[in-house]
Design a protein around this motif. Sequence first.
Motif, PDB file in Angstrom:
ATOM      1  N   SER A  37       0.832  -1.193   0.000  1.00 52.79           N
ATOM      2  CA  SER A  37       0.000   0.000   0.000  1.00 52.79           C
ATOM      3  C   SER A  37       0.872   1.250   0.000  1.00 52.79           C
ATOM      4  CB  SER A  37      -0.920   0.014   1.227  1.00 52.79           C
ATOM      5  OG  SER A  37      -0.142   0.123   2.401  1.00 52.79           O
ATOM      6  N   ALA A  38       0.233   2.370  -0.350  1.00 49.22           N
ATOM      7  CA  ALA A  38       0.936   3.658  -0.359  1.00 49.22           C
ATOM      8  C   ALA A  38       0.013   4.716   0.219  1.00 49.22           C
ATOM      9  CB  ALA A  38       1.357   4.028  -1.770  1.00 49.22           C
ATOM     10  N   GLN A  39       0.571   5.544   1.094  1.00 52.06           N
ATOM     11  CA  GLN A  39      -0.154   6.684   1.632  1.00 52.06           C
ATOM     12  C   GLN A  39       0.588   7.930   1.178  1.00 52.06           C
ATOM     13  OE1 GLN A  39       0.926   4.259   4.033  1.00 52.06           O
ATOM     14  NE2 GLN A  39      -0.994   3.157   3.850  1.00 52.06           N
ATOM     15  N   VAL A  40      -0.127   8.825   0.512  1.00 50.01           N
ATOM     16  CA  VAL A  40       0.468  10.058   0.012  1.00 50.01           C
ATOM     17  C   VAL A  40      -0.347  11.216   0.566  1.00 50.01           C
ATOM     18  CG1 VAL A  40       1.089  11.387  -2.032  1.00 50.01           C
ATOM     19  CG2 VAL A  40       1.231   8.905  -2.093  1.00 50.01           C
ATOM     20  N   VAL A  41       0.358  12.152   1.196  1.00 47.05           N
ATOM     21  CA  VAL A  41      -0.288  13.347   1.733  1.00 47.05           C
ATOM     22  C   VAL A  41       0.282  14.539   0.993  1.00 47.05           C
ATOM     23  CG1 VAL A  41      -0.674  14.760   3.773  1.00 47.05           C
ATOM     24  CG2 VAL A  41      -0.558  12.274   3.985  1.00 47.05           C
ATOM     25  N   CYS A  42      -0.588  15.303   0.319  1.00 45.59           N
ATOM     26  CA  CYS A  42      -0.192  16.504  -0.411  1.00 45.59           C
ATOM     27  C   CYS A  42      -0.710  17.710   0.357  1.00 45.59           C
ATOM     28  CB  CYS A  42      -0.786  16.505  -1.815  1.00 45.59           C
ATOM     29  SG  CYS A  42      -0.315  15.089  -2.792  1.00 45.59           S
ATOM     30  N   SER A  43       0.144  18.699   0.559  1.00 44.36           N
ATOM     31  CA  SER A  43      -0.291  19.895   1.273  1.00 44.36           C
ATOM     32  C   SER A  43       0.385  21.122   0.684  1.00 44.36           C
ATOM     33  CB  SER A  43       0.020  19.768   2.766  1.00 44.36           C
ATOM     34  OG  SER A  43       1.412  19.659   2.968  1.00 44.36           O
ATOM     35  N   ILE A  44      -0.295  22.249   0.870  1.00 43.28           N
ATOM     36  CA  ILE A  44       0.249  23.539   0.440  1.00 43.28           C
ATOM     37  C   ILE A  44       0.434  24.393   1.682  1.00 43.28           C
ATOM     38  CG2 ILE A  44      -0.210  25.656  -0.834  1.00 43.28           C
ATOM     39  CD1 ILE A  44      -1.718  24.061  -2.858  1.00 43.28           C
ATOM     40  N   VAL A  66       9.868  12.651   2.000  1.00 41.48           N
ATOM     41  CA  VAL A  66       9.194  13.943   2.017  1.00 41.48           C
ATOM     42  C   VAL A  66       9.894  14.842   1.009  1.00 41.48           C
ATOM     43  CG1 VAL A  66       8.560  15.942   3.414  1.00 41.48           C
ATOM     44  CG2 VAL A  66       8.611  13.673   4.447  1.00 41.48           C
ATOM     45  N   GLY A  67       9.105  15.496   0.184  1.00 42.35           N
ATOM     46  CA  GLY A  67       9.676  16.424  -0.791  1.00 42.35           C
ATOM     47  C   GLY A  67       8.887  17.707  -0.815  1.00 42.35           C
ATOM     48  N   GLU A  68       9.600  18.808  -1.004  1.00 44.35           N
ATOM     49  CA  GLU A  68       8.917  20.095  -1.106  1.00 44.35           C
ATOM     50  C   GLU A  68       9.567  20.900  -2.216  1.00 44.35           C
ATOM     51  OE1 GLU A  68      10.607  22.981   2.198  1.00 44.35           O
ATOM     52  OE2 GLU A  68       9.711  21.196   3.081  1.00 44.35           O
ATOM     53  N   GLY A  69       8.736  21.689  -2.856  1.00 44.39           N
ATOM     54  CA  GLY A  69       9.221  22.493  -3.965  1.00 44.39           C
ATOM     55  C   GLY A  69       8.210  23.565  -4.335  1.00 44.39           C
ATOM     56  N   PRO A  70       8.540  24.341  -5.346  1.00 48.00           N
ATOM     57  CA  PRO A  70       7.630  25.428  -5.750  1.00 48.00           C
ATOM     58  C   PRO A  70       6.397  24.936  -6.502  1.00 48.00           C
ATOM     59  CG  PRO A  70       9.551  25.388  -7.161  1.00 48.00           C
ATOM     60  CD  PRO A  70       9.795  24.376  -6.081  1.00 48.00           C
ATOM     61  N   ASN A  71       6.434  23.674  -7.006  1.00 49.06           N
ATOM     62  CA  ASN A  71       5.278  23.118  -7.718  1.00 49.06           C
ATOM     63  C   ASN A  71       5.205  21.616  -7.434  1.00 49.06           C
ATOM     64  OD1 ASN A  71       7.391  22.129  -9.259  1.00 49.06           O
ATOM     65  ND2 ASN A  71       7.029  23.512 -10.958  1.00 49.06           N
ATOM     66  N   TRP A  72       4.120  20.966  -7.891  1.00 46.74           N
ATOM     67  CA  TRP A  72       3.915  19.553  -7.606  1.00 46.74           C
ATOM     68  C   TRP A  72       4.961  18.651  -8.237  1.00 46.74           C
ATOM     69  CZ3 TRP A  72       1.512  19.121  -3.460  1.00 46.74           C
ATOM     70  CH2 TRP A  72       0.372  19.857  -3.164  1.00 46.74           C
ATOM     71  N   ALA A  74       8.107  19.178  -8.894  1.00 43.58           N
ATOM     72  CA  ALA A  74       9.380  19.297  -8.180  1.00 43.58           C
ATOM     73  C   ALA A  74       9.313  18.602  -6.819  1.00 43.58           C
ATOM     74  CB  ALA A  74       9.746  20.769  -8.006  1.00 43.58           C
ATOM     75  N   ALA A  75       8.206  18.785  -6.113  1.00 42.63           N
ATOM     76  CA  ALA A  75       8.046  18.141  -4.805  1.00 42.63           C
ATOM     77  C   ALA A  75       7.970  16.624  -4.959  1.00 42.63           C
ATOM     78  CB  ALA A  75       6.796  18.668  -4.116  1.00 42.63           C
ATOM     79  N   LEU A  76       7.250  16.161  -5.998  1.00 43.70           N
ATOM     80  CA  LEU A  76       7.129  14.724  -6.236  1.00 43.70           C
ATOM     81  C   LEU A  76       8.466  14.117  -6.627  1.00 43.70           C
ATOM     82  CD1 LEU A  76       5.324  12.265  -6.396  1.00 43.70           C
ATOM     83  CD2 LEU A  76       4.836  12.866  -8.757  1.00 43.70           C
ATOM     84  N   LYS A  77       9.241  14.840  -7.411  1.00 43.17           N
ATOM     85  CA  LYS A  77      10.568  14.342  -7.813  1.00 43.17           C
ATOM     86  C   LYS A  77      11.458  14.164  -6.595  1.00 43.17           C
ATOM     87  CE  LYS A  77      14.351  15.363 -10.959  1.00 43.17           C
ATOM     88  NZ  LYS A  77      14.884  16.308 -11.949  1.00 43.17           N
ATOM     89  N   MET A  78      11.404  15.117  -5.673  1.00 45.03           N
ATOM     90  CA  MET A  78      12.236  15.059  -4.471  1.00 45.03           C
ATOM     91  C   MET A  78      11.810  13.893  -3.565  1.00 45.03           C
ATOM     92  SD  MET A  78      12.787  18.350  -2.130  1.00 45.03           S
ATOM     93  CE  MET A  78      14.300  18.689  -1.336  1.00 45.03           C
TER      94      MET A  78
END
Length: 182
Positions: A37-44, A66-72, A74-78
């Motif tokens: 399973s996978a749990q993904v939490v997206c937040s701004i 955990v990844g953060e960036g200026p857009n989705w 970039a954050a997903l890549k991290m």
Amino acid sequence: MRLELTGRHLDVTPALRQLLERKLAKIDRLLHDSAVSAQVVCSIEKYRHVIEMTIHARGDHMLHGVGEGPNWPAALKMAGAKVEEQARRVKTKWTSRKRRATGRRNVELPVESSPAAVAAEVRPRVLRSRRYAVKPMTVEDAVLRVEAGGDTFVVFRNSSTDAINILYRRKDGHFGLIEPEA
């Protein structure tokens, strides 16, 4: 793989879901479909996009990034890079354990005959099941060892003659001793 997608302070769009599913499919392929399973939490948070990924793989392995960036993207890549690195390490452990495992080895005996005869008969195989330690002992010690254990034979070095002997249990209940010729 079961996916739980949570959005904090945002609505999860189909484009964001598709982006996440593509990244998770890559990680699932890397783990040879052993991700449960996978749990993904997206937040701004102000102008930062944050993605937290937790993947549960077989054997109670939890991969977290955990990844953060200026857009989705970039954050997903991290976050994806961190989880992929953990997945590679887990996969390396799994494959090294498979290589280390010793099982039976099939050794084919060379048989000289025509191709028609080979097709008609089945070749015998030698199945190597374990290594056997040859210890110096007397014949009486070997008899006690066969009687005590579940073994049907004992290969040992005869302490009096210093030759390799084989003691085995016969079908009639007695013991047979194989000694090399001098």
